[in-house]
Design a protein around this motif. Structure first.
Motif, PDB file in Angstrom:
ATOM      1  N   SER C  52       7.314  30.856 -27.827  1.00 30.46           N
ATOM      2  CA  SER C  52       8.674  30.379 -27.539  1.00 30.46           C
ATOM      3  C   SER C  52       8.740  29.649 -26.212  1.00 30.46           C
ATOM      4  CB  SER C  52       9.667  31.552 -27.558  1.00 30.46           C
ATOM      5  OG  SER C  52       9.018  32.729 -27.197  1.00 30.46           O
ATOM      6  N   SER C  53       7.867  29.992 -25.249  1.00 26.44           N
ATOM      7  CA  SER C  53       7.941  29.232 -23.984  1.00 26.44           C
ATOM      8  C   SER C  53       7.436  27.808 -24.223  1.00 26.44           C
ATOM      9  CB  SER C  53       7.109  29.924 -22.895  1.00 26.44           C
ATOM     10  OG  SER C  53       5.951  30.467 -23.443  1.00 26.44           O
ATOM     11  N   LEU C  54       6.386  27.656 -25.027  1.00 26.90           N
ATOM     12  CA  LEU C  54       5.940  26.294 -25.348  1.00 26.90           C
ATOM     13  C   LEU C  54       7.027  25.551 -26.116  1.00 26.90           C
ATOM     14  CD1 LEU C  54       2.181  26.734 -26.309  1.00 26.90           C
ATOM     15  CD2 LEU C  54       3.161  25.650 -24.299  1.00 26.90           C
ATOM     16  N   LEU C  55       7.726  26.305 -26.969  1.00 20.15           N
ATOM     17  CA  LEU C  55       8.804  25.666 -27.732  1.00 20.15           C
ATOM     18  C   LEU C  55       9.876  25.145 -26.781  1.00 20.15           C
ATOM     19  CD1 LEU C  55       9.974  24.987 -30.451  1.00 20.15           C
ATOM     20  CD2 LEU C  55      10.988  27.254 -30.550  1.00 20.15           C
ATOM     21  N   THR C  59      11.364  21.344 -26.332  1.00 16.06           N
ATOM     22  CA  THR C  59      12.766  20.922 -26.289  1.00 16.06           C
ATOM     23  C   THR C  59      13.003  20.003 -25.096  1.00 16.06           C
ATOM     24  OG1 THR C  59      13.028  23.252 -26.783  1.00 16.06           O
ATOM     25  CG2 THR C  59      15.019  21.908 -26.763  1.00 16.06           C
ATOM     26  N   VAL C  60      12.518  20.409 -23.935  1.00 16.71           N
ATOM     27  CA  VAL C  60      12.700  19.574 -22.741  1.00 16.71           C
ATOM     28  C   VAL C  60      12.095  18.190 -22.983  1.00 16.71           C
ATOM     29  CG1 VAL C  60      12.121  19.327 -20.308  1.00 16.71           C
ATOM     30  CG2 VAL C  60      12.660  21.586 -21.237  1.00 16.71           C
ATOM     31  N   ALA C  61      10.858  18.179 -23.491  1.00 18.60           N
ATOM     32  CA  ALA C  61      10.176  16.899 -23.703  1.00 18.60           C
ATOM     33  C   ALA C  61      10.984  16.010 -24.638  1.00 18.60           C
ATOM     34  CB  ALA C  61       8.786  17.153 -24.281  1.00 18.60           C
ATOM     35  N   VAL C  62      11.515  16.601 -25.706  1.00 18.51           N
ATOM     36  CA  VAL C  62      12.248  15.785 -26.685  1.00 18.51           C
ATOM     37  C   VAL C  62      13.528  15.232 -26.076  1.00 18.51           C
ATOM     38  CG1 VAL C  62      13.524  15.876 -28.839  1.00 18.51           C
ATOM     39  CG2 VAL C  62      11.288  16.951 -28.683  1.00 18.51           C
ATOM     40  N   VAL C  63      14.246  16.078 -25.349  1.00 15.19           N
ATOM     41  CA  VAL C  63      15.481  15.600 -24.716  1.00 15.19           C
ATOM     42  C   VAL C  63      15.164  14.441 -23.774  1.00 15.19           C
ATOM     43  CG1 VAL C  63      17.299  16.205 -23.090  1.00 15.19           C
ATOM     44  CG2 VAL C  63      16.675  17.800 -24.922  1.00 15.19           C
ATOM     45  N   HIS C  64      14.147  14.629 -22.939  1.00 17.62           N
ATOM     46  CA  HIS C  64      13.753  13.559 -22.017  1.00 17.62           C
ATOM     47  C   HIS C  64      13.433  12.286 -22.789  1.00 17.62           C
ATOM     48  CE1 HIS C  64      12.063  11.819 -18.370  1.00 17.62           C
ATOM     49  NE2 HIS C  64      11.023  11.424 -19.083  1.00 17.62           N
ATOM     50  N   PHE C 134       6.886  14.189 -35.441  1.00 14.48           N
ATOM     51  CA  PHE C 134       6.310  13.062 -34.681  1.00 14.48           C
ATOM     52  C   PHE C 134       6.722  11.693 -35.209  1.00 14.48           C
ATOM     53  CE2 PHE C 134       3.505  16.375 -33.021  1.00 14.48           C
ATOM     54  CZ  PHE C 134       3.661  16.098 -31.680  1.00 14.48           C
ATOM     55  N   PRO C 135       6.619  11.469 -36.527  1.00 16.47           N
ATOM     56  CA  PRO C 135       7.062  10.140 -36.988  1.00 16.47           C
ATOM     57  C   PRO C 135       8.502   9.865 -36.570  1.00 16.47           C
ATOM     58  CG  PRO C 135       5.931  11.288 -38.743  1.00 16.47           C
ATOM     59  CD  PRO C 135       6.085  12.265 -37.632  1.00 16.47           C
ATOM     60  N   LEU C 136       9.318  10.902 -36.528  1.00 14.75           N
ATOM     61  CA  LEU C 136      10.703  10.708 -36.092  1.00 14.75           C
ATOM     62  C   LEU C 136      10.749  10.342 -34.616  1.00 14.75           C
ATOM     63  CD1 LEU C 136      12.949  13.428 -37.721  1.00 14.75           C
ATOM     64  CD2 LEU C 136      12.963  10.959 -38.034  1.00 14.75           C
ATOM     65  N   LEU C 137      10.082  11.164 -33.808  1.00 11.65           N
ATOM     66  CA  LEU C 137      10.193  10.991 -32.355  1.00 11.65           C
ATOM     67  C   LEU C 137       9.556   9.680 -31.905  1.00 11.65           C
ATOM     68  CD1 LEU C 137       9.502  14.565 -31.002  1.00 11.65           C
ATOM     69  CD2 LEU C 137      11.666  13.405 -31.363  1.00 11.65           C
ATOM     70  N   HIS C 138       8.526   9.214 -32.612  1.00  8.90           N
ATOM     71  CA  HIS C 138       7.803   8.051 -32.078  1.00  8.90           C
ATOM     72  C   HIS C 138       8.564   6.755 -32.330  1.00  8.90           C
ATOM     73  CE1 HIS C 138       6.472   6.094 -35.720  1.00  8.90           C
ATOM     74  NE2 HIS C 138       5.768   5.257 -35.021  1.00  8.90           N
ATOM     75  N   MET C 139       9.635   6.831 -33.133  1.00 11.19           N
ATOM     76  CA  MET C 139      10.379   5.603 -33.399  1.00 11.19           C
ATOM     77  C   MET C 139      11.112   5.133 -32.156  1.00 11.19           C
ATOM     78  SD  MET C 139      11.955   6.720 -37.036  1.00 11.19           S
ATOM     79  CE  MET C 139      12.900   5.249 -37.298  1.00 11.19           C
ATOM     80  N   GLY C 140      11.285   3.829 -32.061  1.00 13.86           N
ATOM     81  CA  GLY C 140      12.024   3.294 -30.921  1.00 13.86           C
ATOM     82  C   GLY C 140      13.485   3.705 -30.992  1.00 13.86           C
ATOM     83  N   ARG C 141      14.030   3.743 -32.206  1.00 15.87           N
ATOM     84  CA  ARG C 141      15.427   4.144 -32.390  1.00 15.87           C
ATOM     85  C   ARG C 141      15.492   5.253 -33.431  1.00 15.87           C
ATOM     86  NH1 ARG C 141      19.397  -0.730 -33.143  1.00 15.87           N
ATOM     87  NH2 ARG C 141      18.080  -1.384 -34.889  1.00 15.87           N
ATOM     88  N   ALA C 420       3.193  17.275 -23.026  1.00 14.65           N
ATOM     89  CA  ALA C 420       4.281  18.238 -23.237  1.00 14.65           C
ATOM     90  C   ALA C 420       4.680  18.272 -24.706  1.00 14.65           C
ATOM     91  CB  ALA C 420       5.473  17.854 -22.372  1.00 14.65           C
ATOM     92  N   THR C 421       4.806  17.091 -25.308  1.00 11.50           N
ATOM     93  CA  THR C 421       5.229  17.061 -26.708  1.00 11.50           C
ATOM     94  C   THR C 421       4.167  17.709 -27.589  1.00 11.50           C
ATOM     95  OG1 THR C 421       5.887  14.845 -26.041  1.00 11.50           O
ATOM     96  CG2 THR C 421       6.441  15.527 -28.281  1.00 11.50           C
ATOM     97  N   PHE C 422       2.899  17.410 -27.293  1.00 14.19           N
ATOM     98  CA  PHE C 422       1.814  17.967 -28.111  1.00 14.19           C
ATOM     99  C   PHE C 422       1.805  19.498 -28.011  1.00 14.19           C
ATOM    100  CE2 PHE C 422      -2.993  18.689 -28.334  1.00 14.19           C
ATOM    101  CZ  PHE C 422      -2.923  18.954 -29.685  1.00 14.19           C
ATOM    102  N   LEU C 423       1.711  19.989 -26.786  1.00 11.29           N
ATOM    103  CA  LEU C 423       1.708  21.452 -26.598  1.00 11.29           C
ATOM    104  C   LEU C 423       2.982  22.051 -27.173  1.00 11.29           C
ATOM    105  CD1 LEU C 423       0.279  21.613 -22.966  1.00 11.29           C
ATOM    106  CD2 LEU C 423      -0.899  22.024 -25.129  1.00 11.29           C
ATOM    107  N   GLY C 424       4.081  21.320 -27.015  1.00 13.60           N
ATOM    108  CA  GLY C 424       5.349  21.809 -27.540  1.00 13.60           C
ATOM    109  C   GLY C 424       5.266  22.118 -29.022  1.00 13.60           C
ATOM    110  N   THR C 425       4.638  21.214 -29.789  1.00 13.09           N
ATOM    111  CA  THR C 425       4.571  21.483 -31.231  1.00 13.09           C
ATOM    112  C   THR C 425       3.658  22.673 -31.503  1.00 13.09           C
ATOM    113  OG1 THR C 425       2.898  19.764 -31.300  1.00 13.09           O
ATOM    114  CG2 THR C 425       5.095  19.181 -32.074  1.00 13.09           C
ATOM    115  N   ILE C 426       2.633  22.853 -30.688  1.00 13.29           N
ATOM    116  CA  ILE C 426       1.824  24.072 -30.860  1.00 13.29           C
ATOM    117  C   ILE C 426       2.727  25.284 -30.669  1.00 13.29           C
ATOM    118  CG2 ILE C 426      -0.027  25.440 -29.842  1.00 13.29           C
ATOM    119  CD1 ILE C 426      -1.536  22.890 -29.306  1.00 13.29           C
TER     120      ILE C 426
END
Lengths: 184, 1041, 475, 219
Positions: C52-55, C59-64, C134-141, C420-426
């Motif tokens: 949960s701490s990685l999770l 979250t932080v990485a995604v918001v950023h 990831f496919p979602l997050l990597h999009m420009g929009r 951060a995003t990678f570890l986050g998904t772990i």
């Protein structure tokens, strides 16, 4: 059948016999079937080969449902692509033909699988009449064991041959551990 | 906010002012608001009146925009900028439509107009046509009728567009650090005039930059007549003193050579970068390229010119050379002597043989070539070479009978002192002696760019220093020392005139009223002449009314405004050698006698030491463009360096001193020390370290402050361009340099194809290598899936034999297509946004002196575009006219297209790069091009907005678009016409190009069928070139598959 | 091979897939106890803590990311795809073992699959969930993701069906859906068991409603079986198709190092490879923590080691073929990439490590000793996971950073946010996994009963006696 | 006691399962309707204006030609909005003291333009050129509806991409002879309607294939 019986029949769902093992249950079921009972059901903690046959069940509609679902999904997928690429808004994409059928294959395939899978699961549930959270058989206290290590045969009161005493004696003759009345 | 500033005792900095202004500026007209808020700052009621007065001053000048409409034009634009920028979904916010109160006759909303004016860079004028959308200049094009433009412009003129709207421009009169008003300055000026008239102008000095404006020169001369004791100094950090003094040595009077490259078969450049430095560079580039491509289109005839270049540091001229020799700047003089000796020029001294050791054959070959082309050859000496080399150059040209043929001599186009450095020194001494009590600096920025040994800043600061008045576009280093600072009007806001390299005069007319209430030098001088309130337009008109026949004046004037060039009559007595040069330049030139070398003193610097070489920056020039984001981010030719300068060292020197790229070194020259990052530059002379001027500004604006290091800190009046005795000591520090190209070798791939003219004659189709022909037309699906337009198929062809790698196309594209500036950190991540880039490859084995080739790469608009296939949402697809379209508002930003583009021409908005917040930058945008938002892909569109405009006009006229009717931004700006664009289906320039034997497609083997194609490059090396040249020759081997 | 044979002969026989002496009841109680009765476990708490701490980091990485744009990652031009796509392919690959074990091994009647398929499937689901972001997050929009789906809109536009990315959308979402269905169908009888054994009312209600009122009737079982087998039949080609489609993302491109026909098979092999590695990585600690040695026996680990060896070698063959074709085709761009850039260029370290992890390490499993050394096996599985991540790194980064025009070559440097995003998904993966362990049976109970049943039948037949019902012995 | 649920749970569970499947579909349908509703397209929504200008009165009532106010509609991308001056050419004489027109007079007095609220507003990334449409025989009414009958201007067409494409894909039925472009009540002559209506395509040189290129509207 006497009206008296008739009333009785409506107070109970059926009689349930509890057996030790699969083999034992199968032979009991078989003889019940030979004895002429039809409205009955066997309950086991895992699929037991041959039990459904012993109950005289051999019309499984699930496979054809799955086939229909898969076919529907596949055709739907392909025509959606072909139509939108050729009719709905034809574009010049990298000079490729509008009808680039090879490019449509992956999605067609995925849609086939999806259609089949949905048909399999929901078909199975539908034919099994699930979900059905409340069911009379759960009224039998021992029935908890049905999902553990016990094997049950339940002859229902709807069966024309059903007669509390006779059926009881018949079941006793099969040598179960326990016989219990299944109330509604 | 008014009180909050009123209470302030401390002077307001410019940034505070702009911040205040921005706070005040709402959706309403930015500039107008800024005035208002600033007037509050100034706490002066008269301010608003002043504004409207300034406005009425140019009433009518702005092609019919009257006050009201002028004050409203930005609001109108405001609407169309709200229109720019890709909006999200959901319900649209309600938009305003704001019509005029009274609509000017000639303005049709939605239709651009073009006006002729001229840019002045370092004194020489370049004629321009400026596109204006409803009173808002948006794009600059060259003026075909102007000899110094011929329809093209250089990178600087393009960037003037951004310079005009630069939010960091000085916006208010500042007196002793406090915001003040023009009226108060006028009061001061009038008082000054009275005092100076009283004492004949004693103690009054005026310092200008190079002045070629006849009107301003006339004003100053009249002032000097009125105040004989006053003095006019002029100083330009990139001065042409040497050329003028050289001519003085040779001919006894300061003359300037006017080159006629169109007549030259053999050109020897002695450190002369005539393609990118010096007056008439655009003219020269065109002439050079025209001669370059003679014999290129039909292998039969051969009149292609041949270029020898001797230079210390690689330039684009050197890159075009058939024979290039890197020698230290100090040794160029010996190169000249060697040539002179070989050509038996009398009076020429001996060359120091060991300086040119190993290259004797090079010079003998060059000399022989020159001799073989008497009267059709040309020796050009660079601005950075001392006077005696120029003198020697004249002698050689005379000996070859070139004077009057390939080069003519003309009096300087510049008015004022011929020896600018001398006049600056004299001024400084006078200030130190306390003889100056009032100094007017008009435009110049000596506090930043004067030679360091003069200590001018200190002199100005000491208590015997003068009252300093500074007129400048920015509150800059000099303004910081000034008692009065007056914001200077940008030339697009001003009336004036300017002389071109050949004497042609162009009238400057304003495209817009001064955004920041700026003033011209003319206005300041006018006040001293007692002509207060005389509109600048009148000043110019009056000057020309005196010089043009009265009866036809009005007609001539209108004509001049329309053409951008004024037809001069033979000069009247008073005016300096005004009219004639233009005539001379063309007709039989006046004779100035044979050049003599007897007066020349031949200096000899000690050798075996490192020398430092100063060069104007290719994109920031002398620093005046330091706050221009476009130019900061424009890759410098050869190095592709952006956002900063470096100490250029040769690979050998780097080896010797153990230096790496980005490593910081201490450059110690005489007592001064500067820290600079190193960039290892193949083709650099081994003993020379080149530094570019114009960086390390401390007080110019948000963009330019602190970018790069200030090379002026090493520059001395006795070593203006180069000097011996540089000490280089490595440090452990590193400064990452933002270059846009990291790999410089073609890896044996046939990207830029080139051959010698000889090889070309043998195998004209050398460029069409097997890999091309074999794959050509090979496709499973030869035909497009949808019917193609039968009238139009757009295509572009780029002639690598004409391209000189000046990068003008890149910046023109940036200006036309609203391409954002991303900043150094993003460039370091190779995220620059330029739609067309100029690739530069080194060829040949020799790292010391490689061949250099350029290749502009825009979108190829492939007929089988790999990018289209992989886009999941049809954001990029093909039009029926063969355009590879990019629909920004459909793009979701998967970047798959960018990955799959073999040419890597697609650019991505990694962040929201477009600046939609700075009010003054909004009007800069081209209203016909969408401003891209974050997360969308973009790329070259073949200027589809121009295609659409042409198509719509044609359709409304019921005709089809002409084959060459559409001109893309890159094509229009190109000085050498290397880029042609048009319709392949009809007879057009591009059709012709595609039939040339040199025609080939980039990476044709991939079967992408590009619509953008190339014409191979040719070289014309001297067959007698020695084995020593073999390495250079390798660069021109044709490379078949 | 002969070597192997001799070893096999020397061995008395493979270890059993189920420790002897187990009955329906013992199986049921042992497995359901983990969920229902076992006390709170400190190892679980620690694992969950890490997860949960990685999770949270995720979250932080995604918001950023959503606030500033994909520019916060190290992606650039020419390397426009970076960690996002690498991680996507890596996770999707891991997500393959589950369905493979459940479906293909089911069809192949591999009884040893029984005790690992449940958590293998769960692992699949969680891996696919991680992959899916990831496919979602990597999009420009990212907020426009729905433009990749066919839905009626006022733009009169549907997706561009020729783009492998659209294939991806369908493949991955189908795969996720089918895996969920397959997994849930398998769970129904066990949920019924939990319902019947649960003591607390809430547990009864929850498990009760999830089990849809399953009562184990013979007819239900019959339909259930056929539905389950058919699902397996559908899932089998699906598994293969998913990573094939993912490989098209690259194979359909023109970029040297992408544009190759060997990608589909070797991607699928690679997927199974990494998938099984992850199963081992999870199974070993799991059985240690919950003492499941009886169900997850050395036999299982031995078989999985063999599969690692096989698939690892296929992957190795894939590498070799790329090499050969690059040389044999004489294509200068391919040649440069495979013979120069990858082995000796900017990224040679990643490339060489990849070879070591994916090709050399699995070769250990030729030796039974290595297969049976649990600790070694576990470490190797970790190494393989790393190796397979590197494979995707090499494919995406090296190919893009040096393609056709040397002028646009540039290196790629991941940023903090990439990591951060990678570890986050772990973290997301662990979080879901530990939830699953706590609240659902990690081993398919009903199927284990079936296994017990069959075992005894065989035993009985061997003894030539009528089958004694093991159910009896429990009371 | 294994019986966990009350009989009603059966119905409940089936309803839940059903809604899980049908719910999302229903939601999509709702959105589909929403984006076509006036809420999104603003069809028929009257915008507040500084002056309650009535096209109905000026065009239908007084018979003023569109081009009297929208001067550049035939030549330029923008149809052009009348400067205050234009209004005052008449209103300095008639209704010269009507309170309704005070904003107009104020505008001229203070040299402050009137600020109208845009009614027909295309997205920012769409480039529309009035001139070419008029020249090709697209009547005002095709996009603006019977604006001549609107007391207060509002949108009559949705202005969605779908809607634009209807005409760009098949312009024939919507084209008319150039001279009838500004006739709001024009209808194709009764005799062989379609033939006459599609006749402008050749005469006005409309290249239909071109009209569906993305860059025709998006740049």
């Amino acid at each position: 059948m006497s009206g008296h019986d008739h009333v009785e029949n409506h107070e109970v769902y059926g009689l349930m016999a509890e057996f030790d093992g699969a083999a034992h249950l199968i032979e009991a079921t078989q003889s019940a079937y030979d004895h002429g009972y039809r409205m009955m059901e066997a309950y086991t903690p895992f699929p037991v080969e041959g039990l459904d046959l012993a109950l005289g069940y051999y019309r499984n509609k699930v496979p054809r449902t799955v086939f229909a679902g898969a076919l529907l999904g596949g055709l739907g997928g392909f025509f959606m692509q072909a139509w939108s690429a050729m009719v709905y808004y034809p574009h010049n994409i990298a000079g490729k033909p509008l009808y680039s059928w090879p490019a449509f294959i992956p999605i067609t395939f995925e849609m086939t699988v999806l259609g089949g899978a949905f048909a399999a699961v929901f078909g199975m549930l539908y034919f099994n009449g699930l979900p059905r959270l409340y069911h009379p058989v759960f009224n039998v206290p021992e029935f908890v064991q049905a999902s553990d290590d016990r094997f049950f045969l339940c002859i229902q009161s709807r069966d024309p041959l059903f007669d509390p005493k006779e059926t009881l004696s018949f079941l006793e003759s099969r040598g179960p551990r326990v016989i219990s009345v299944v109330p509604y | 906010m008014k009180p909050s500033y009123k209470d302030q005792e401390t002077p307001l900095t410019l940034t505070e002012l702009t911040r205040a202004a921005r706070a005040a500026s709402t959706s309403e007209a930015a500039s107008a608001r800024q005035w208002r808020s600033l007037s509050e700052l100034a706490d002066d009621g008269s301010f608003l009146e002043e504004v409207s007065q300034a406005v009425s001053g140019v009433r009518g000048a702005i092609h019919g925009l009257d006050d009201a409409s002028r004050r409203k034009f930005m609001t109108l634009m405001g609407a169309s900028f709200a229109l720019a920028g890709v909006a999200g979904c959901s319900v649209q916010p309600i938009e305003k439509i704001i019509p005029y109160v009274e609509q000017p006759e000639d303005i049709v909303p939605g239709k651009p107009m073009f006006f002729a004016t001229a840019a002045v860079a370092g004194g020489d004028g370049v004629g321009l046509l400026v596109e204006s959308h409803m009173g808002r200049p948006t794009k600059i094009e060259g003026n075909p009728t102007h000899p110094a433009s011929l329809g093209a412009t250089d990178v600087f003129s393009q960037a003037e567009m951004l310079a005009l709207y630069d939010p960091d421009r000085s916006q208010v009169v500042v007196h002793e650090g406090r915001v003040d008003t023009w009226e108060r300055f006028l009061a001061f000026a009038v008082d000054l005039r009275d005092r100076k008239l009283a004492n004949k102008g004693k103690g009054l000095r005026i310092l200008t930059q190079t002045v070629t404006s006849p009107t301003l020169a006339d004003q100053l001369n009249r002032l000097l007549e009125a105040m004989p004791e006053a003095k006019w100094h002029s100083y330009e950090p990139v001065t042409r003193d040497a050329a003028r003094r050289g001519a003085e040595l040779a001919f006894g009077e300061p003359l300037e050579p006017v080159l006629h490259l169109d007549k030259a078969d053999v050109i020897v450049s002695l450190d002369a970068d005539f393609l990118s430095w010096g007056p008439g560079r655009l003219h020269h580039a065109r002439a050079f390229a025209d001669r370059r491509s003679q014999g290129a289109d039909a292998p039969g005839e051969a009149a292609m010119n041949r270029l020898y270049v001797v230079e210390p540091t690689p330039t684009i001229t050197g890159a075009m050379a058939d024979h290039r020799l890197p020698v230290a700047a100090r040794d160029v003089s010996h190169a000249a002597r060697a040539l002179a000796k070989a050509l038996k020029v009398e009076g020429a001294p001996d060359a120091d043989a060991n300086r040119l050791a190993g290259h004797e054959t090079w010079f003998s070959a060059a000399a022989a070539d020159l001799l073989a082309h008497k009267g059709k050859s040309l020796v050009v000496v660079g601005e950075g070479q001392p006077a005696e080399v120029h003198a020697l150059g004249h002698a050689i040209n005379a000996a070859l009978g070139n004077i009057g043929e390939t080069v003519t001599l003309a009096p300087p186009t510049t008015a004022g002192p011929a020896d600018q450095l001398g006049s600056l020194v004299e001024l400084t001494r006078a200030i130190e002696a306390g003889e100056v009590d009032a100094l007017l600096i008009l435009g110049a920025n000596p506090a930043y760019d004067a030679p360091v040994d003069l200590n001018l800043a200190e002199a100005l600061l000491n208590d015997r220093g003068p009252t300093l008045v500074h007129l400048g576009t920015h509150d800059n280093e000099t303004a910081a020392l000034a008692n009065w600072h007056v914001p200077e009007a940008h030339f697009l806001e001003a009336w004036g005139d300017v002389r071109a390299f050949d004497g042609t005069v162009a009238i400057q007319q304003p495209l817009i009223a001064p955004l920041y209430n700026g003033r011209t030098a003319g206005e300041i001088v006018a006040t001293l002449l007692g002509e207060v309130g005389l509109p600048p337009r009148e000043t110019v008109r009056r000057y020309w009314r005196e010089r043009l026949p009265a009866e036809t004046f009005e007609a001539a004037w209108t004509q001049a405004l329309r053409d951008g060039v004024i037809k001069e009559q033979p000069a009247k007595s008073d005016a300096d050698a005004d009219g004639d040069e233009k005539a001379k330049a063309e007709a039989k030139p006046k004779q100035y006698g044979e050049p003599k070398l007897d007066k020349v003193k031949w200096a000899d610097a000690p050798t075996e030491e490192l020398e430092i070489v100063f060069r104007p920056d290719p994109t920031l020039w002398d620093g005046r463009y330091a706050n221009n984001g476009w130019l900061q981010e424009l890759p410098k030719p050869i190095t592709t360096l952006t956002w900063g300068n470096a100490a250029l060292v040769s690979p050998a020197l780097a080896e010797r001193l153990g230096l790496q790229n980005n490593q910081v070194v201490e450059l110690e020259y005489r007592e001064a020390v500067v820290e600079a990052p190193v960039w290892i530059t193949p083709g650099q002379a081994d003993d020379s370290v080149t530094v570019h001027l114009g960086h390390g500004r401390t007080r110019v604006g948000r963009v330019g402050n602190g970018v790069g290091f200030n090379a002026y800190a090493l520059r001395r009046s006795d070593a203006l361009w180069f000097g011996d005795g540089l000490k280089v000591s490595a440090t452990s520090k590193r400064i990452p340099l933002a270059v846009t190209q990291h790999h410089h070798n073609m890896e044996g791939r046939e990207l830029v194809r080139s051959a010698t003219i000889g090889q070309y004659r043998e195998t004209p189709d050398f460029a069409q290598a097997e890999e091309q022909s074999s794959h050509h037309g090979m496709s499973l699906h030869p035909d497009p899936p949808v019917p193609q337009n039968e009238h139009h198929a757009w295509a572009m062809a780029i002639d690598l034999n004409r391209c000189i790698g000046c990068n003008a196309c890149t910046i023109a594209c940036q200006a036309e297509n609203n391409i954002p500036v991303v900043g150094k950190d993003q460039v370091l991540l190779s995220r620059e946004m330029h739609w067309i880039r100029v690739d530069r490859y080194y060829e040949g084995e020799s790292e010391a002196n490689p061949g250099t080739v350029f290749q502009p790469v825009p979108c190829m608009h492939c007929e089988k575009a790999p990018c289209e296939l992989v886009c999941p949402v049809e954001a990029t697809l093909h039009s029926d006219e063969g355009l590879n379209e990019m629909v920004y508002n459909r793009c979701v930003g998967t970047r798959y297209c960018g990955n799959n583009c073999p040419y890597k021409v697609r650019r991505f908005n990694w962040f929201h790069y477009a600046d939609e917040t700075t009010p003054s930058l909004k009007p800069l945008n081209n209203p016909d091009v969408t401003v891209r938002s974050r997360g969308v892909m973009e790329k070259c569109t073949y200027c589809v907005q121009r295609i659409n405009e042409a198509r719509i006009n044609a359709k409304m006229a019921g005709r089809t678009v002409g084959g060459d009717e559409v001109v893309t931004a890159c094509q229009g700006v190109c000085p050498t016409r290397a880029i042609v664009f048009g319709n392949m289906l009809v007879e057009s320039a591009v059709t012709k190009a595609r039939q040339s034997p040199r025609h080939y497609a980039l990476l044709a083997g991939l079967g992408t069928r590009p619509r953008t194609t190339y014409l191979a490059r040719l070289n014309n090396p001297n067959p007698d070139a020695t084995p020593a040249e073999a390495s250079a020759e390798n660069s021109v081997e044709p490379r078949h598959g | 091979m002969a070597e192997l044979k001799r070893k096999a002969d020397r061995r008395p026989g493979p270890p059993p897939v189920l420790a002897p002496g187990h009955t329906f009841g013992s199986v049921t109680s042992k497995i359901s106890a983990i969920v229902l009765t076992d006390p709170y476990d400190w190892r679980w708490a620690i694992g969950m803590g890490i997860g949960s701490s990685l999770l949270l980091l995720f979250t932080v990485a995604v918001v950023h990311l959503l606030l500033h744009g994909v520019g916060v990652w190290g992606v650039n031009i020419p390397v426009m795809w970076g960690f996002a796509i690498i991680n996507f392919v890596w996770w999707i690959g891991i997500g393959h073992a589950g369905t493979l074990i459940s479906a293909i091994l089911l069809l192949l009647k591999q009884e040893w699959r029984t005790s690992i398929n449940r958590f293998a499937e769960a692992m699949t689901l969680f891996a696919v969930a991680c992959a899916g972001v990831f496919p979602l997050l990597h999009m420009g929009r990212p907020w426009k993701f729905y433009w990749l789906l066919p839905y009626p809109n006022t733009m009169a536009l549907l997706p561009q069906w020729r783009s492998p990315l659209v294939w991806d959308v369908f493949a991955v979402s189908t795969y996720a859906t089918v895996s969920v269905l397959f997994w849930y169908v398998g769970l129904i009888p066990d949920l019924a068991t939990l319902r019947d054994r649960a003591v607390s009312r809430p547990a009864q209600l929850i498990y009760g409603s999830l089990s849809l009122g399953w009562r184990g009737s013979a007819r239900h079982w019959a339909r259930y079986k056929s539905a389950y087998i058919l699902l397996a039949g559908l899932a089998t080609p699906l598994v293969v198709s998913v990573h094939t489609v993912v490989s098209f993302d690259f194979a359909a491109g023109v970029i040297p190092g992408w544009h190759t026909t060997i990608f589909p098979p070797y991607f699928v092999a690679g997927a199974i490879f990494s998938g099984f590695a992850m199963v081992v990585t999870l199974a070993v600690p799991l059985r240690a923590a919950y003492g499941l040695h009886d169900f997850i026996t050395d036999r299982h680990l031995d078989n999985m080691a063999k599969i690692l060896l096989a698939t690892g070698s296929i992957v190795g063959y894939g590498y070799a073929m790329e090499f050969f074709i690059a040389w044999y085709s004489g294509n200068p761009y391919e040649g440069f990439l495979f013979l120069d850039a990858r082995p000796f260029g900017w990224y040679h370290l990643a490339y060489r490590t990849m070879i070591f992890c994916n090709v050399l390490i699995p070769q250990l499993f030729w030796f039974p000793a290595c297969r049976r050394n649990i600790m070694l096996l576990w470490v190797c599985s970790l190494i393989v996971n790393v190796g397979m991540w590197l494979e995707r790194y090499v494919i995406v980064i090296t190919s893009l950073s040096q393609d056709f025009l040397p002028s646009s070559w540039a290196m790629y440097y991941p940023t903090f946010w990439d990591w951060a995003t990678f570890l986050g998904t772990i973290g997301l993966f662990l979080f879901l996994a530990f939830l699953f362990i706590r609240f659902l049976p990690v081993i398919a109970i009903a199927e284990m009963r079936e296994l017990v049943h069959e075992k005894d039948h065989h035993a009985a037949r061997h003894r030539g006696l009528p089958a004694a019902e093991p159910g009896g012995e429990t009371q | 006691m294994p019986q966990v649920f009350h009989p009603s749970a059966n119905t409940l569970s089936r309803v839940v399962l059903f809604s899980l499947v049908v719910g999302p579909a229903a939601l999509l349908g709702l959105i589909y309707l929403l984006v076509r509703s006036p809420y999104q397209t603003q069809v028929g929504v009257v915008r507040e204006q500084p002056v309650q200008f009535s096209h109905e009165h000026h065009v239908n009532g007084l018979g003023i030609d569109c081009r009297f106010c929208h001067t550049s509609v035939e030549t330029s991308a923008s149809a052009g909005m009348p400067p205050t001056h234009t209004c005052m050419t008449c209103h300095s004489q008639i209704w010269s003291d009507s309170p309704m027109l005070e904003p107009v007079r104020a505008s001229l007095r203070n040299n402050e333009p009137l600020e109208w609220n845009r009614v027909h507003d295309l997205p920012d990334f769409v480039y529309f050129h009035h001139g070419v449409h008029v020249q090709k025989g697209v009547g005002c009414v095709e996009c603006h509806g019977r604006i001549d009958l609107m007391p207060l201007a509002h949108r009559e067409k949705p202005l969605t991409m779908e809607w634009c494409l209807e005409c760009h894909r098949n312009p024939e039925p919507r084209l008319r002879p150039k001279e009838d472009v500004f006739a709001m009540d024009w209808t194709p002559p009764a005799d062989s309607e379609l033939a006459r209506a599609s006749e402008p395509v050749p005469t006005n040189h409309v290249e239909v294939g071109q009209l569906t290129n993305c860059s025709i509207c998006h740049r």
